[in-house]
Write an enzyme that holds these catalytic residues in place. Structure first.
Site, PDB file in Angstrom:
ATOM      1  N   GLU A  45       0.830  -1.207   0.000  1.00 14.00           N
ATOM      2  CA  GLU A  45       0.000   0.000   0.000  1.00 14.00           C
ATOM      3  C   GLU A  45       0.868   1.262   0.000  1.00 14.00           C
ATOM      4  OE1 GLU A  45      -3.660   1.847   2.698  1.00 14.00           O
ATOM      5  OE2 GLU A  45      -2.143   0.576   3.643  1.00 14.00           O
ATOM      6  N   LYS A 118     -10.556   2.726  -1.487  1.00 13.46           N
ATOM      7  CA  LYS A 118     -10.631   2.071  -0.177  1.00 13.46           C
ATOM      8  C   LYS A 118     -11.925   2.430   0.549  1.00 13.46           C
ATOM      9  CE  LYS A 118      -7.601   1.490   3.881  1.00 13.46           C
ATOM     10  NZ  LYS A 118      -6.247   1.838   4.385  1.00 13.46           N
ATOM     11  N   CYS A 155      -5.648  -2.707   2.704  1.00  9.21           N
ATOM     12  CA  CYS A 155      -5.260  -2.674   4.114  1.00  9.21           C
ATOM     13  C   CYS A 155      -6.450  -2.827   5.063  1.00  9.21           C
ATOM     14  CB  CYS A 155      -4.454  -1.418   4.402  1.00  9.21           C
ATOM     15  SG  CYS A 155      -3.402  -1.564   5.880  1.00  9.21           S
TER      16      CYS A 155
END
Length: 293
Positions: A45, A118, A155
């Site tokens: 990431e 995300k 993540c």
């Protein structure tokens, strides 16, 4: 029927505050992975620089660029086309007035298949992402690449079983998670085994391999006026891994070394196992309303 075999790779590296150094290192490791036969290669990431979310600085908003202008994405397009590999590239995205933590999925011909933003944005001591990122508006994405259909979470998404299940329901055959996670200075716990077991569970529940790539190294913040004099440090614990469809760990990396993990899967065999176990057949979505109340 011919086998649909695909080789995947997870790249674990240390990042500096010099984007050109990071891209140069990433390119070297991607080329090594491709030379070892990898067709879908995952970097960690926000690998362009150190994890800037450790501190809150308004001037760091300037790191965000539209997808077609981001240097790592443009670099990834050229490299993917040359090596004929798929590269999910994590980057800081700007769209008009919103800033996102995003992944551009680049196919083996260099084409951007789309962007995933995300969904789950954390906010914790030194993981201060809500300062930088708007919650994603793309929904969970699955990309139909040259080598198979892949789902990519980012993540903090990896802590939510709904992320993995939604990608599986959209037709994903492999699940990828670029990550930046390390020490918890305030909680004083080692979250690594918990972090890894969460994703092993996603693999087991969806009968689908999981590939996770994390960074390594100590990243320190020195006091400065732009950050209100904060001083802090995070030690990123690596431990990148690849599971099979039952959650079994097939490949694992160390906590502190740069490494490349590779593994080969037969996508047709995995699809047959998902049918044989009946987990998707026996779902009862009408009974799950409590989840979204």
């Amino acid at each position: 029927m011919g086998k649909r075999q695909v080789t995947v790779a997870a790249v674990q590296m240390q990042c500096t505050n010099h984007p050109q150094e990071n891209l140069k290192k990433a390119e070297k490791m991607v080329r090594q992975a491709a030379a070892a036969g990898a067709q879908i290669i995952l970097l960690s990431e926000l690998f362009e620089r150190e994890y800037f979310c450790q501190q809150r600085r308004y001037d760091f908003y300037s790191y965000a660029k539209p997808v077609e202008e981001n240097e790592a994405v443009c670099w990834g397009q050229k490299l993917a086309k040359e090596l004929k590999v798929v590269l999910p590239i994590s980057f800081y995205e700007k769209e008009v007035n919103n800033l996102y933590n995003s992944v551009a999925c680049i196919d083996a011909d260099g084409e951007i298949l789309g962007v995933y933003r995300k969904t789950h944005i954390p906010d914790d001591h030194y993981y201060q992402e809500k300062f930088y990122f708007t919650p994603g508006d793309t929904g969970f994405r699955v990309f139909d690449t040259r080598y198979g259909k892949i789902g990519v979470g980012i993540c903090w998404d990896q802590w939510f079983p709904e992320t993995a299940r939604c990608m599986a329901l959209e037709g994903a055959e492999l699940l990828f998670y670029p990550t930046a996670i390390g020490s918890e200075p305030i909680l004083e716990c080692d979250s690594m085994p918990h972090w890894r077991r969460c994703m092993q569970g996603h693999a087991a529940m969806n009968l689908m391999p999981v590939i996770a790539a994390n960074r390594i190294g100590k990243e320190e913040v020195k006091p400065c006026a732009e950050n209100g004099g904060q001083e802090s440090a995070l030690i990123f614990y690596g431990s990148s891994f690849i599971t099979d469809e039952t959650g079994e760990l097939l490949q694992t990396a160390s906590r502190d070394q740069e490494e490349i993990l590779t593994e080969t899967f037969d996508l047709d065999e995995l699809a047959a196992k998902r049918l044989e176990w009946g987990l998707f057949r026996d779902r009862r979505p009408k009974c799950y309303g409590k989840i979204t109340e």
